[in-house]
Enzyme design. Structure first.
Site, PDB file in Angstrom:
ATOM      1  CB  VAL A 170      -0.945   0.015   1.221  1.00 43.91           C
ATOM      2  CG1 VAL A 170      -1.647   1.365   1.348  1.00 43.91           C
ATOM      3  CG2 VAL A 170      -1.976  -1.100   1.112  1.00 43.91           C
ATOM      4  NE  ARG A 221       1.684   3.386 -11.467  1.00 42.36           N
ATOM      5  CZ  ARG A 221       2.224   3.698 -12.634  1.00 42.36           C
ATOM      6  NH1 ARG A 221       3.514   3.924 -12.717  1.00 42.36           N
ATOM      7  NH2 ARG A 221       1.486   3.798 -13.708  1.00 42.36           N
ATOM      8  CG  PHE A 280       3.966  -3.417 -11.895  1.00 41.78           C
ATOM      9  CD1 PHE A 280       4.212  -4.628 -11.257  1.00 41.78           C
ATOM     10  CD2 PHE A 280       4.357  -3.281 -13.221  1.00 41.78           C
ATOM     11  CE1 PHE A 280       4.834  -5.681 -11.924  1.00 41.78           C
ATOM     12  CE2 PHE A 280       4.973  -4.331 -13.897  1.00 41.78           C
ATOM     13  CZ  PHE A 280       5.216  -5.525 -13.247  1.00 41.78           C
ATOM     14  CG  ASP A 291      14.643 -14.729   0.839  1.00 41.80           C
ATOM     15  OD1 ASP A 291      14.715 -15.353   1.914  1.00 41.80           O
ATOM     16  OD2 ASP A 291      14.917 -15.243  -0.268  1.00 41.80           O
ATOM     17  NE  ARG A 347      21.798  -9.343  -1.267  1.00 40.40           N
ATOM     18  CZ  ARG A 347      20.964  -9.519  -0.239  1.00 40.40           C
ATOM     19  NH1 ARG A 347      21.370  -9.229   0.997  1.00 40.40           N
ATOM     20  NH2 ARG A 347      19.742  -9.987  -0.431  1.00 40.40           N
ATOM     21  CD  GLU A 350      15.870 -10.256  -1.329  1.00 45.21           C
ATOM     22  OE1 GLU A 350      17.041 -10.547  -1.064  1.00 45.21           O
ATOM     23  OE2 GLU A 350      15.116 -10.950  -2.053  1.00 45.21           O
ATOM     24  CG  ASN A 353      10.230  -9.173 -13.064  1.00 47.54           C
ATOM     25  OD1 ASN A 353      10.604  -9.603 -11.980  1.00 47.54           O
ATOM     26  ND2 ASN A 353       9.028  -9.431 -13.541  1.00 47.54           N
ATOM     27  CB  ALA A 364      14.923 -12.294 -12.683  1.00 53.74           C
TER      28      ALA A 364
END
Length: 215
Positions: free
Chosen positions: A21, A27, A41, A71, A104, A138, A147, A150
């Site tokens: 939220v 944004r 997003f 994580d 990182r 994380e 993305n 990945a």
């Protein structure tokens, strides 16, 4: 056992929900000002129990120390351009509702696999009926191209249990470089892209307004 996991994961779920939220709100603030938002997003999730246990075994983390895992709660912030990542990182550094405990930079210093992303590990205070509980979360910040790569790499990693055939490994590395070159090309025409998006947004707002007036 299920009740134990529900109790353990509850503050992590709360942290993810609250942060989604808040970060989506960032944004919205850019949009209200009518300027480019560096945040495309935001998504978030709590790691499944099976994945938590698998990682605990691989990292030799005792079950009583699972809260040290960084994580279990994770968020991803997607950006259109590589330069947007720096802006988002700085925005997060300036917040006072959580503490950044580790950064990182896998964009400047990519992994050998070709993986690129910027990771922040934060300590986020969750308010519970038993008092405040600080949760490690994380946050991964990356472009849409990063993305995409990945996500594919993660699926293949699951299939091959991390032991990629050499040809697949080389193809992934080449694909990672291709994705980064795409990001660089898009950065070169960033102004033109943003102007086109602004024109499209204004046109859509006008059309929506006309449609409302006709009703």
């Amino acid at each position: 056992m299920i009740k134990h996991w529900d109790h353990f994961l509850a503050p992590y779920k709360q942290a993810v929900d609250e942060l989604k939220v808040k970060l989506k709100g960032m944004r919205a603030q850019f949009e209200m000002q009518g300027v480019h938002s560096p945040i495309e997003f935001v998504t978030g999730r709590v790691k499944p129990i099976a994945s938590i246990l698998d990682k605990a075994i691989k990292k030799n983390i005792p079950l009583e120390n699972l809260s040290e895992m960084q994580d279990i709660a994770g968020l991803r912030m997607m950006c259109q351009f590589v330069d947007d990542i720096k802006v988002v990182v700085e925005l997060l550094r300036n917040r006072n509702d959580f503490e950044i405990i580790e950064e990182r930079d896998y964009i400047t210093h990519k992994k050998s696999s070709g993986y690129r992303s910027y990771h922040l590990v934060i300590s986020y205070p969750v308010q519970t009926i038993a008092g405040e509980k600080k949760i490690l979360v994380e946050i991964q910040i990356r472009t849409l191209a990063m993305n995409f790569w990945a996500t594919i790499e993660h699926s293949l990693n699951y299939k091959y249990s991390g032991q990629f055939p050499k040809d697949i490994e080389l193809r992934l590395q080449r694909a990672a470089e291709a994705a980064f070159r795409l990001d660089e090309e898009m950065s070169q025409i960033k102004v033109e892209i943003q102007e086109a998006q602004a024109v499209f947004s204004r046109k859509k707002e006008t059309q929506d307004s006309d449609n409302i007036n006709k009703e």
